[in-house]
Design a protein around this motif. Sequence first.
Motif, PDB file in Angstrom:
ATOM      1  N   ILE A   1     -11.592  39.113 -70.770  1.00  0.00           N
ATOM      2  CA  ILE A   1     -10.427  39.266 -69.896  1.00  0.00           C
ATOM      3  C   ILE A   1     -10.689  40.305 -68.803  1.00  0.00           C
ATOM      4  O   ILE A   1     -10.303  40.114 -67.652  1.00  0.00           O
ATOM      5  CB  ILE A   1      -9.179  39.618 -70.738  1.00  0.00           C
TER       6      ILE A   1
ATOM      7  N   LEU B   1      -5.645  30.642 -71.373  1.00  0.00           N
ATOM      8  CA  LEU B   1      -4.796  31.787 -71.037  1.00  0.00           C
ATOM      9  C   LEU B   1      -3.945  31.504 -69.807  1.00  0.00           C
ATOM     10  O   LEU B   1      -2.787  31.914 -69.720  1.00  0.00           O
ATOM     11  CB  LEU B   1      -5.654  33.019 -70.750  1.00  0.00           C
ATOM     12  N   ILE B   2      -4.545  30.800 -68.849  1.00  0.00           N
ATOM     13  CA  ILE B   2      -3.832  30.506 -67.608  1.00  0.00           C
ATOM     14  C   ILE B   2      -2.704  29.503 -67.843  1.00  0.00           C
ATOM     15  O   ILE B   2      -1.590  29.674 -67.368  1.00  0.00           O
ATOM     16  CB  ILE B   2      -4.817  29.948 -66.534  1.00  0.00           C
TER      17      ILE B   2
ATOM     18  N   SER C   1      -0.802  33.620 -73.639  1.00  0.00           N
ATOM     19  CA  SER C   1      -1.063  34.836 -72.864  1.00  0.00           C
ATOM     20  C   SER C   1      -0.065  35.940 -73.227  1.00  0.00           C
ATOM     21  O   SER C   1      -0.421  37.114 -73.270  1.00  0.00           O
ATOM     22  CB  SER C   1      -1.057  34.549 -71.366  1.00  0.00           C
ATOM     23  N   LEU C   2       1.166  35.546 -73.530  1.00  0.00           N
ATOM     24  CA  LEU C   2       2.155  36.553 -73.933  1.00  0.00           C
ATOM     25  C   LEU C   2       1.794  37.173 -75.275  1.00  0.00           C
ATOM     26  O   LEU C   2       1.938  38.378 -75.478  1.00  0.00           O
ATOM     27  CB  LEU C   2       3.554  35.941 -74.004  1.00  0.00           C
TER      28      LEU C   2
ATOM     29  N   MET D   1      -1.202  37.416 -76.418  1.00  0.00           N
ATOM     30  CA  MET D   1      -2.359  38.275 -76.140  1.00  0.00           C
ATOM     31  C   MET D   1      -1.899  39.604 -75.555  1.00  0.00           C
ATOM     32  O   MET D   1      -2.443  40.663 -75.890  1.00  0.00           O
ATOM     33  CB  MET D   1      -3.317  37.578 -75.159  1.00  0.00           C
ATOM     34  N   LEU D   2      -0.906  39.554 -74.676  1.00  0.00           N
ATOM     35  CA  LEU D   2      -0.365  40.782 -74.100  1.00  0.00           C
ATOM     36  C   LEU D   2       0.163  41.689 -75.201  1.00  0.00           C
ATOM     37  O   LEU D   2      -0.080  42.899 -75.213  1.00  0.00           O
ATOM     38  CB  LEU D   2       0.775  40.451 -73.114  1.00  0.00           C
TER      39      LEU D   2
END
Lengths: 237, 237
Positions: free
Chosen positions: A96, A125-126, A132-133, A135-136
């Motif tokens: 990332i 992720l895109i 992605s959330l 992962m955040l």
Amino acid sequence: MAKSTTYLTNSKCKDCINYPNCIMSLLNNNEQNIASKYKTTNKYKKGQAIFNEGFTPYSFYCILKGNVKLSRIGGEKIQILRFAKSGDIIGYRSLIADENYSTTAIAISDTTVCSLPKNIFLDELIYNSELSLKMLKQFAVELKQADELIINLTQKAGVKRIAETLIKIKDFYGQNDKTNALNISFSRNEIASIACVSTESCIRMLAELKKQGVINLVNREIQINDFPKLKIIANSK
Amino acid sequence: MAKSTTYLTNSKCKDCINYPNCIMSLLNNNEQNIASKYKTTNKYKKGQAIFNEGFTPYSFYCILKGNVKLSRIGGEKIQILRFAKSGDIIGYRSLIADENYSTTAIAISDTTVCSLPKNIFLDELIYNSELSLKMLKQFAVELKQADELIINLTQKAGVKRIAETLIKIKDFYGQNDKTNALNISFSRNEIASIACVSTESCIRMLAELKKQGVINLVNREIQINDFPKLKIIANSK
DNA sequence: TAAAAAATATGATATAAATCATGTTGTTAA
DNA sequence: TTAACAACATGATTTATATCATATTTTTTA
């Protein structure tokens, strides 16, 4: 150290033993099809490196089964920074950030890992905002833990850091119900590298905790007798 | 400490002095409209806290103009963990992790901050994948920096950590072209809290660096004379 | 199953840096 | 413009823990 053994399988995340706990369970059907097509599965023996600090990352890793330590070298000494177990992911930070690995991942028991090519993961992720959330959130928690580690390692006395380390291992990997032994055993040298003390001091401090009746040392195996007291020691001033 | 002064403005990110460097520049027109409608702007005097460790977060913060230190308490001592300046964002970790603040943010010069309500920010994260990807990258870099801090604070000798600290301040906030003085001045006590040494040791170590001709101490102001040598000191074994 | 190697253990010594003590300089406020 | 306070400075002492040295025990390998 011997190279890892590679297995090619077409199994999907939804059929994985870690479903739905693994973050990759968030992939939709189509994404899972793509992932299963491109993923490889590798077995690592205890002690083998999955990736090394300084190297260029090409893959995203999911731990299918096993346990991993993540460490970093600073001049001479190795600092163990965090752990991963079945269902956890590793190697994503570098992908990332688009940087080389900043840590080394080593199997601490025989470990099977699924690898996904870098771009497949980054594409997911895109297009998958749920992923992605998640992962955040993972990063947000990890960053807090890193901050906590800074405070623990720099402000707590040695014995307290050793106590803290035993708590961490017990909480993360669990312990045997009958013997109270930690499920994953670390050498004195490894415990020292987690707690950031010398191996000799680590041994002395473990002996001190044994003397206080908090732990038991049987054949190099560590048994936690009095977990509440261990917590008191770790958190006392 | 007095409460911050609140200003209500309807200005949009695209008209901000930090556009397009601030991460919020990634909001599309519609999102910017929403943001400008809900955002408030606050001024903090040097020394004032923007948020405090342990408290519940309700807002996302953008530094419109000014400088901020992020710290964390561990028993007695305060550890300064990182910095932020104009165009940087703060307070997002807790929002994303859905936890209370794990750090305290204090203005180190008079600072103006834009605040966005928690849910507006979290919604933007869901619907703007460019934004969430940029946030992921931000976290990824911050996590590496935290890991590096662990290594620096636990494995480097005091003087080297002081040297490292001066480099960090110079690289992040810059220095005066003529006097070589650091643009943002920290007290000895603050430098000690960054480098994780006692204030007395910090003073002694700065004196040592002065003696070596690397820095100059004029009226409590620190001037870096020999940056390359400072780097050598910071990175030597 | 003996020998070698690695891990654990413990004592003695060295050392970096904290703490304590006191003094000096610079800044703020009456 | 002096007093009070905070920040900076420096010396003396203490302390935690690393390092060095040497055993002992356990594990690995020949």
